[in-house]
Enzyme design. Structure first.
Site, PDB file in Angstrom:
ATOM      1  N   SER A 143      14.938  44.559 -36.049  1.00  0.00           N
ATOM      2  CA  SER A 143      14.101  45.208 -36.424  1.00  0.00           C
ATOM      3  C   SER A 143      14.404  47.100 -36.196  1.00  0.00           C
ATOM      4  O   SER A 143      14.645  47.417 -34.904  1.00  0.00           O
ATOM      5  CB  SER A 143      12.369  45.507 -36.361  1.00  0.00           C
ATOM      6  OG  SER A 143      11.070  46.427 -37.026  1.00  0.00           O
ATOM      7  N   TYR A 156       5.517  43.965 -30.977  1.00  0.00           N
ATOM      8  CA  TYR A 156       6.018  44.098 -31.748  1.00  0.00           C
ATOM      9  C   TYR A 156       7.275  44.862 -31.630  1.00  0.00           C
ATOM     10  O   TYR A 156       9.031  44.300 -31.309  1.00  0.00           O
ATOM     11  CB  TYR A 156       5.912  44.301 -33.258  1.00  0.00           C
ATOM     12  CG  TYR A 156       6.713  43.750 -34.396  1.00  0.00           C
ATOM     13  CD1 TYR A 156       7.433  42.852 -34.682  1.00  0.00           C
ATOM     14  CD2 TYR A 156       7.912  44.871 -34.984  1.00  0.00           C
ATOM     15  CE1 TYR A 156       7.994  42.625 -36.241  1.00  0.00           C
ATOM     16  CE2 TYR A 156       8.504  45.107 -35.668  1.00  0.00           C
ATOM     17  CZ  TYR A 156       9.046  43.498 -36.359  1.00  0.00           C
ATOM     18  OH  TYR A 156       9.214  43.267 -37.673  1.00  0.00           O
TER      19      TYR A 156
END
Ligand SMILES: NC(=O)c1ccc[n+]([C@@H]2O[C@H](COP(=O)([O-])OP(=O)(O)OC[C@H]3O[C@@H](n4cnc5c(N)ncnc54)[C@H](O)[C@@H]3O)[C@@H](O)[C@H]2O)c1
Length: 262
Positions: A143, A156
């Site tokens: 990401s 995350y």
């Protein structure tokens, strides 16, 4: 198009969103695609959609955070196809929560799926490829949060930063077997997940315009944009690329500030 004819490609988390887009693009290019995802209703729906279109697809229920489940996946694929050429580690979950409130359980959930899952799938597929003398390709879906991030994304961001670091090590470890390892870091990507998140906001239209304006190209990505990069990294066109990460984010992360004051 048969770039991947007879190749066997495992896509984790292919029941939805980006993973489904990746599985579809490989299937369209002749691959035999394994839909390795957690929920039967999603996995079977994707398998049915792809086979109805005339492609080769097989759903195998998999929880990437469970070692026994990952071992079972590799065992089943080996028995079914006698080869594995490409592993796409796409399965991932998101919990965005203040560090003042996030629990150890939250941390474990995110790390177990997003980071441990990549390790486990890679370990068992790598063992198989080495034993079978297959010079395969791994692509981990990371990401842009591995680069620059926001408040309340610690769990995350840690998982995705971990993927990018692990990619480099894995590429060095497996290079001697001809196995290439790269990652792709999407920015905002138009999936059900993104649309549900948007729908919960007060003014989705205004927010959409603001989000688009953050991007150098004025738009977010589609699952096909991510799949194009993944297919390139799985193909012989990237034969000398390993240990690298590729941002696919419309120029979002390139910007330091979003301000008209400077
Ligand atoms: N959508 C975005 O904007 C975006 C941006 C950057 C990175 N990503 C990354 O891309 C990947 C896919 O994201 P998405 O938006 O398509 O998500 P999604 O929620 O739409 O799909 C994820 C899929 O993974 C499955 N899954 C969840 N936990 C699993 C587990 N333990 N084992 C196996 N399957 C599991 C889900 O059931 C679902 O089918 C994730 O790794 C995510 O972090 C997404």
């Amino acid at each position: 198009m048969d770039e991947f004819r007879e190749k066997v490609v495992i896509v984790t988390g292919a029941g939805n969103g980006i993973g489904k887009g990746i599985a579809t693009m490989f299937a369209e290019q002749g691959a035999r695609v394994i839909i390795a995802t957690k929920y039967d209703h999603e996995g079977l729906a994707v398998e049915n959609e792809l086979t109805a279109a005339g492609f080769w697809a097989k759903y195998i229920q998999t929880d990437v955070s469970e070692e026994a489940s990952v071992k079972n996946l590799v065992h089943q694929v080996a028995a079914l196809t006698q080869r594995i050429d490409v592993l796409v580690n796409n399965a991932g979950i998101t919990i965005f929560k203040s560090i003042l409130e996030a629990t150890l359980e939250d941390w474990n959930k995110v790390i177990d799926t997003d980071l441990k899952g990549v390790f486990l799938c890679s370990k068992y597929v790598a063992q198989y490829m080495v034993a079978q003398n297959i010079a395969g390709s791994f692509i981990h879906i990371s990401s842009n949060h591995a680069y620059s991030t926001l408040p309340n994304t610690e769990m995350y961001a840690a998982a995705k930063g971990g993927i990018n670091a692990m990619t480099r090590s894995m590429a060095i470890s497996l290079g001697q077997y001809g196995i290439r390892v790269n990652s792709v870091s999407p920015g905002f990507t138009d999936t059900n997940h993104y649309q549900n998140w948007l729908a919960e906001k007060e003014n989705p239209e205004t927010l959409t315009a603001e989000i688009f304006a953050l991007h150098a190209l004025g738009k977010i990505s589609t699952p096909q944009d991510i799949a194009n990069m993944v297919c390139f990294l799985a193909s012989d066109k990237s034969a000398n690329i390993t240990g690298s990460d590729f941002l696919v984010d419309g120029g979002l992360t390139a910007r330091l500030y979003h301000s008209d004051k400077f």
